[in-house]
Write an enzyme that holds these catalytic residues in place. Sequence first.
Site, short mmCIF file in Angstrom:
data_model
loop_
_atom_site.label_atom_id
_atom_site.label_comp_id
_atom_site.label_asym_id
_atom_site.label_seq_id
_atom_site.Cartn_x
_atom_site.Cartn_y
_atom_site.Cartn_z
N ASP A 144 -22.49 6.58 -6.39
CA ASP A 144 -22.92 7.59 -5.31
C ASP A 144 -21.50 7.82 -4.59
OD1 ASP A 144 -25.94 7.93 -3.71
OD2 ASP A 144 -24.05 8.63 -2.64
N ILE A 145 -21.59 9.18 -4.46
CA ILE A 145 -20.36 9.82 -3.56
C ILE A 145 -20.19 9.32 -2.11
CG2 ILE A 145 -21.37 11.76 -2.80
CD1 ILE A 145 -19.01 13.29 -4.06
N GLU A 187 -32.96 14.57 -1.59
CA GLU A 187 -31.72 15.37 -1.26
C GLU A 187 -31.40 16.02 -2.29
OE1 GLU A 187 -28.39 13.04 0.44
OE2 GLU A 187 -27.17 14.45 -0.76
N HIS A 244 -33.36 9.91 -9.66
CA HIS A 244 -32.53 8.88 -9.68
C HIS A 244 -32.81 7.69 -9.13
CE1 HIS A 244 -32.07 11.62 -6.31
NE2 HIS A 244 -31.57 10.40 -5.57
N HIS A 286 -31.38 4.35 -6.88
CA HIS A 286 -30.11 3.82 -6.46
C HIS A 286 -30.09 2.33 -6.74
CE1 HIS A 286 -29.42 7.24 -3.39
NE2 HIS A 286 -30.84 7.58 -3.57
P1 AMP Z 1 -31.50 11.15 -2.30
O1 AMP Z 1 -31.78 12.56 -3.02
O2 AMP Z 1 -32.15 11.27 -0.81
O3 AMP Z 1 -31.88 9.64 -3.26
O4 AMP Z 1 -29.93 11.07 -2.09
C1 AMP Z 1 -29.34 11.62 -3.31
C2 AMP Z 1 -27.99 10.83 -3.16
O5 AMP Z 1 -26.95 11.49 -4.23
C3 AMP Z 1 -27.19 10.49 -2.03
O6 AMP Z 1 -26.89 9.20 -1.84
C4 AMP Z 1 -25.79 11.33 -2.10
O7 AMP Z 1 -24.62 10.51 -1.62
C5 AMP Z 1 -25.78 11.29 -3.62
N1 AMP Z 1 -25.00 12.41 -4.25
C6 AMP Z 1 -24.97 13.73 -3.89
N2 AMP Z 1 -24.08 14.37 -4.65
C7 AMP Z 1 -23.40 13.60 -5.44
C8 AMP Z 1 -22.43 13.42 -6.37
N3 AMP Z 1 -21.87 14.64 -6.48
N4 AMP Z 1 -21.86 12.66 -6.86
C9 AMP Z 1 -22.34 11.36 -6.37
N5 AMP Z 1 -23.46 11.28 -5.77
C10 AMP Z 1 -23.90 12.07 -5.20
#
Ligand code: AMP
Length: 131
Positions: A29-30, A88, A93, A95
């Site tokens: 995760d970024i 988001e 995905h 975590h």
């Molecule tokens: P959520 O959709 O709420 O589960 O969160 C999306 C997750 O994706 C967040 O923790 C972000 O930090 C992560 N994220 C978003 N863009 C990227 C990326 N380009 N590379 C890695 N992680 C990402």
Amino acid sequence: MATIFSRIVAGEIPCHKVAEDEEFFAFLDINPVAVGHTLVIPKAEVDYLFDIDDPKLGRMMAFAKRVARAQEAAIPCKRVGVAVMGLEVPHAHIHLLPIAKESDMNFFGKKLSLSQEELAEIACRIREKFE
Ligand code: AMP
């Protein structure tokens, strides 16, 4: 339009890759909540995790388990915590967070600030343990 995660799988956007097979992909995760915070995604785009058919969802969880085993071996932790939100990024995905206590799963607090070099080194450590 392809999701940001599909663009990562396609190699159009950089990531710190942890593992992949034919169907699934794992990368850091970024904005990590914990050291080694990893996302597991299906390569084929689907928004909602629970729209994935049962056999594939089972394979995805088995793949996530292999990633978790690698995280346990690479990152000091008590266990690997699992979370699914997906509000988001509209690409399913899971975590996976190496944790020692409940508060290590705090998605609403300050994120860790790790350099690209540190993230690369963490991904490398997990990758080396992936079986
Ligand atoms: P959520 O959709 O709420 O589960 O969160 C999306 C997750 O994706 C967040 O923790 C972000 O930090 C992560 N994220 C978003 N863009 C990227 C990326 N380009 N590379 C890695 N992680 C990402």
